[in-house]
Enzyme design. Sequence first.
Site, PDB file in Angstrom:
ATOM      1  N   GLU A  51      86.564  79.394  41.757  1.00  0.00           N
ATOM      2  CA  GLU A  51      87.553  80.504  41.546  1.00  0.00           C
ATOM      3  C   GLU A  51      86.671  81.547  40.979  1.00  0.00           C
ATOM      4  O   GLU A  51      85.554  81.033  40.263  1.00  0.00           O
ATOM      5  CB  GLU A  51      88.797  80.185  40.494  1.00  0.00           C
ATOM      6  CG  GLU A  51      89.775  79.316  40.993  1.00  0.00           C
ATOM      7  CD  GLU A  51      90.999  78.825  40.146  1.00  0.00           C
ATOM      8  OE1 GLU A  51      91.988  79.539  40.581  1.00  0.00           O
ATOM      9  OE2 GLU A  51      90.929  78.209  39.133  1.00  0.00           O
ATOM     10  N   ALA A  52      86.994  82.884  41.153  1.00  0.00           N
ATOM     11  CA  ALA A  52      86.014  83.980  40.801  1.00  0.00           C
ATOM     12  C   ALA A  52      85.728  83.806  39.111  1.00  0.00           C
ATOM     13  O   ALA A  52      84.966  84.060  38.559  1.00  0.00           O
ATOM     14  CB  ALA A  52      86.873  85.243  40.941  1.00  0.00           C
TER      15      ALA A  52
ATOM     16  N   ARG B 237     100.367  89.042  40.582  1.00  0.00           N
ATOM     17  CA  ARG B 237     101.072  87.556  40.493  1.00  0.00           C
ATOM     18  C   ARG B 237     101.299  87.196  39.185  1.00  0.00           C
ATOM     19  O   ARG B 237     100.573  87.566  38.191  1.00  0.00           O
ATOM     20  CB  ARG B 237     100.185  86.504  41.300  1.00  0.00           C
ATOM     21  CG  ARG B 237      98.731  86.355  40.794  1.00  0.00           C
ATOM     22  CD  ARG B 237      97.897  85.244  41.179  1.00  0.00           C
ATOM     23  NE  ARG B 237      98.377  84.138  40.681  1.00  0.00           N
ATOM     24  CZ  ARG B 237      98.038  83.782  39.478  1.00  0.00           C
ATOM     25  NH1 ARG B 237      97.274  84.261  38.464  1.00  0.00           N
ATOM     26  NH2 ARG B 237      98.422  82.391  39.070  1.00  0.00           N
TER      27      ARG B 237
ATOM     28  N   ARG C 104      99.380  89.297  36.192  1.00  0.00           N
ATOM     29  CA  ARG C 104      97.831  89.559  36.318  1.00  0.00           C
ATOM     30  C   ARG C 104      97.762  90.449  37.514  1.00  0.00           C
ATOM     31  O   ARG C 104      98.477  90.511  38.541  1.00  0.00           O
ATOM     32  CB  ARG C 104      97.267  88.422  36.690  1.00  0.00           C
ATOM     33  CG  ARG C 104      96.937  87.370  35.448  1.00  0.00           C
ATOM     34  CD  ARG C 104      95.716  86.484  35.875  1.00  0.00           C
ATOM     35  NE  ARG C 104      95.885  85.228  35.128  1.00  0.00           N
ATOM     36  CZ  ARG C 104      95.567  85.279  33.728  1.00  0.00           C
ATOM     37  NH1 ARG C 104      95.033  86.320  33.182  1.00  0.00           N
ATOM     38  NH2 ARG C 104      95.814  84.021  32.980  1.00  0.00           N
TER      39      ARG C 104
ATOM     40  N   SER D 267      92.781  75.653  27.065  1.00  0.00           N
ATOM     41  CA  SER D 267      91.437  76.281  27.550  1.00  0.00           C
ATOM     42  C   SER D 267      91.238  77.615  27.100  1.00  0.00           C
ATOM     43  O   SER D 267      90.980  77.858  25.902  1.00  0.00           O
ATOM     44  CB  SER D 267      91.853  76.327  29.383  1.00  0.00           C
ATOM     45  OG  SER D 267      90.618  76.782  29.645  1.00  0.00           O
TER      46      SER D 267
ATOM     47  N   GLY E 168     100.141  81.519  35.312  1.00  0.00           N
ATOM     48  CA  GLY E 168     100.714  80.288  35.149  1.00  0.00           C
ATOM     49  C   GLY E 168     100.290  79.727  33.884  1.00  0.00           C
ATOM     50  O   GLY E 168     100.537  78.588  33.294  1.00  0.00           O
ATOM     51  N   THR E 169      99.559  80.408  32.893  1.00  0.00           N
ATOM     52  CA  THR E 169      99.036  80.043  31.863  1.00  0.00           C
ATOM     53  C   THR E 169      99.465  80.941  30.713  1.00  0.00           C
ATOM     54  O   THR E 169      99.269  80.297  29.487  1.00  0.00           O
ATOM     55  CB  THR E 169      97.370  79.665  31.752  1.00  0.00           C
ATOM     56  OG1 THR E 169      96.981  80.883  32.156  1.00  0.00           O
ATOM     57  CG2 THR E 169      97.007  78.771  32.765  1.00  0.00           C
TER      58      THR E 169
ATOM     59  N   ASP F   6      85.444  74.017  30.997  1.00  0.00           N
ATOM     60  CA  ASP F   6      85.656  73.729  32.492  1.00  0.00           C
ATOM     61  C   ASP F   6      85.398  74.999  33.469  1.00  0.00           C
ATOM     62  O   ASP F   6      85.528  74.980  34.757  1.00  0.00           O
ATOM     63  CB  ASP F   6      86.922  73.318  32.903  1.00  0.00           C
ATOM     64  CG  ASP F   6      88.196  73.986  32.787  1.00  0.00           C
ATOM     65  OD1 ASP F   6      88.086  75.234  32.265  1.00  0.00           O
ATOM     66  OD2 ASP F   6      89.455  73.383  32.871  1.00  0.00           O
TER      67      ASP F   6
ATOM     68  N   ASP G  66      87.594  75.271  26.874  1.00  0.00           N
ATOM     69  CA  ASP G  66      87.400  73.696  27.172  1.00  0.00           C
ATOM     70  C   ASP G  66      86.430  73.301  27.993  1.00  0.00           C
ATOM     71  O   ASP G  66      86.442  72.148  28.548  1.00  0.00           O
ATOM     72  CB  ASP G  66      88.807  73.090  27.625  1.00  0.00           C
ATOM     73  CG  ASP G  66      89.364  73.515  28.771  1.00  0.00           C
ATOM     74  OD1 ASP G  66      88.800  74.834  29.300  1.00  0.00           O
ATOM     75  OD2 ASP G  66      89.932  73.158  29.657  1.00  0.00           O
TER      76      ASP G  66
HETATM   77  C1  G16 Z   1      93.558  77.588  34.628  1.00  0.00           C
HETATM   78  C2  G16 Z   1      93.395  76.883  35.688  1.00  0.00           C
HETATM   79  C3  G16 Z   1      92.770  77.720  36.699  1.00  0.00           C
HETATM   80  C4  G16 Z   1      93.217  79.291  36.707  1.00  0.00           C
HETATM   81  C5  G16 Z   1      93.644  79.784  35.297  1.00  0.00           C
HETATM   82  C6  G16 Z   1      94.289  81.027  35.235  1.00  0.00           C
HETATM   83  O1  G16 Z   1      92.206  77.627  33.953  1.00  0.00           O
HETATM   84  O2  G16 Z   1      92.896  75.643  35.762  1.00  0.00           O
HETATM   85  O3  G16 Z   1      92.702  77.208  38.096  1.00  0.00           O
HETATM   86  O4  G16 Z   1      92.571  79.898  37.704  1.00  0.00           O
HETATM   87  O5  G16 Z   1      94.234  78.748  34.705  1.00  0.00           O
HETATM   88  O6  G16 Z   1      95.602  80.803  35.629  1.00  0.00           O
HETATM   89  P1  G16 Z   1      96.695  81.907  36.008  1.00  0.00           P
HETATM   90  O7  G16 Z   1      96.004  82.943  36.627  1.00  0.00           O
HETATM   91  O8  G16 Z   1      97.892  81.219  36.479  1.00  0.00           O
HETATM   92  O9  G16 Z   1      96.878  82.145  34.415  1.00  0.00           O
HETATM   93  P2  G16 Z   1      91.817  77.048  32.692  1.00  0.00           P
HETATM   94  O10 G16 Z   1      90.404  77.186  32.381  1.00  0.00           O
HETATM   95  O11 G16 Z   1      92.612  78.054  31.495  1.00  0.00           O
HETATM   96  O12 G16 Z   1      92.731  75.710  32.212  1.00  0.00           O
END
Ligand code: G16
Length: 540
Positions: A370-371, A498, A507, A66, A501-502, A278, A276
């Site tokens: 989400e924002a 927090r 953050r 993404s 998770g990506t 979304d 991607d």
């Molecule tokens: C993904 C999730 C979203 C989330 C974002 C950031 O988005 O689908 O719900 O807000 O990651 O997550 P984090 O703050 O845990 O890194 P995407 O567009 O990267 O697939």
Amino acid sequence: MESPLQRAAEVSKEHPKPDITFSYGTAGFRMRADHLDSVMYRMGLLAVLRSKAKEGKVIGVVVTASHNPVHDNGVKLVDPLGEMLQPSWEKHASELANAEDIVEVLRGVVEEHSIDWNVPAKVFIARDTRPSGVEFVKALLDGVQALGGSGRDYGVLSTPQLHYMVRCQNTEGEYGEATEEGYYNKISNAFLDLRSLCGNTGVPVIKLDGANGVGALKVKMLAKQLKGTLSLVICNDGSSGKLNEKCGADYVKLYQCAPDGMDINPGDRCVTFDGDADRVLYFYYDKDHKFHLLDGDRIATLVVGYLKEKLDKTGVVLDRGLGIVQTAYANGNSTSYAESTLGVPVACTKTGVKHVHHKAEEFDIGVYFEANGHGTALFTNDVVRKMKAVVQDTDTSTERSKAAKQVLSLIGLVNQTVGDAMSDMLVVESILHEKGWSLEDWAAVYTDLPNRQRKVAIKNRNVIETTDAERKVTAPQGLQDEIDKLVSGYKNARSFVRPSGTEDIVRVYAEADTREAADSLALAVSQKVYDLAGGIGDRP
Ligand code: G16
């Protein structure tokens, strides 16, 4: 004869696991592409078991990272109605990705879910435009085939398109046709219906930042079906620039500036997708060349305001009502606007579509965004039934009948499986067109509190633990007290931290009454995170 589990173990030797600990994060596994081959193979295996456990329903697998840079990649599983993988299976995904002995883990999953090997398994696969995705799809298919499942490779699709395919297939076409053409037909027809019901004329010109990703390719195909109702100027279409590099929705939101690669004049209607497709955001420059962002909170309030108005016109009463779901990143003023001006309840969950989506299902009409621009609207069958009844029982020339038809068309336009940049953009365009609003008009509805997001690199982001929908830190000890002290020094301020998770970072979010205050609070909190949670690299 070789058993499926033995075969899985045998083929697994072609996809050796590196010495890394994997974890199924906010949206699946995500990291540098070089490490992911074994994870792909194993997710092919798991998708087969999931499909068998769901009585042979199709399971989706998307190969994407993404918003991350092009050298990353990732993979996530999609459940039968196009929703994110059920959280209880995420632990199986992580265990399997980390297993030295995959047979033991696979056997455990089979036993825990009483999986019947005779149930045929089907898996739909798609990838974004990352070059590493080509080999990863092969690894996934190796996994699917090793356990005797059948895989369908859709090639390059936007993430929400694959979610859509899965739902179409599992609802036997009720949701639409499980082909790319079927997708464009469904949403363009619904959009054109809304256009015809509104009666306003004019062709808005949209300057679109495609993040050099899949959205740029796919929106060109969609545009062909819009019969000249929108004019799209597609920038960052992947023909020269790099995926997500100084462009895309994540970049625009994080740095609150326009992406590179766009030629923008004051008042231009600008849209940005992520890598991607979304997520979607709107932005513009005013006549003083000041940048204005219309983010996911803004889209949610626009959609909810519109639906509320239409519901009132139809006179339809819903048992579980209309509501908005946000996360801690929602701007404080968007929440007050929704609650006080629109009179709509607002729920808050942890970050991640998997959390907001489930909360939104508690309403008859649940709008979540989400924002960062990721969101959609969910409608129960009861809403559809009641709207159809209004259309049937009311004189077609009345406002009441028209409002019900508009709601039904909007339901057709929305991708209810997951946030979808293309479909969401058409939803926003439909509402703005009907209202006759420019982006300036839309921005005038309420004023965002100035806010700032930052990223902090620390040794191990998992030392940060949170509670209260991620608005408070419980570890490391003392960090929350420090944040509270800092926040108390600013007006109308709020801040939280927090672990992402990506991405391998923490953050930090801060908002306050002025731009300077929000920036200064975000910096001060980032420094505390660095100092108390094991910062690495340059101190913020
Ligand atoms: C993904 C999730 C979203 C989330 C974002 C950031 O988005 O689908 O719900 O807000 O990651 O997550 P984090 O703050 O845990 O890194 P995407 O567009 O990267 O697939």
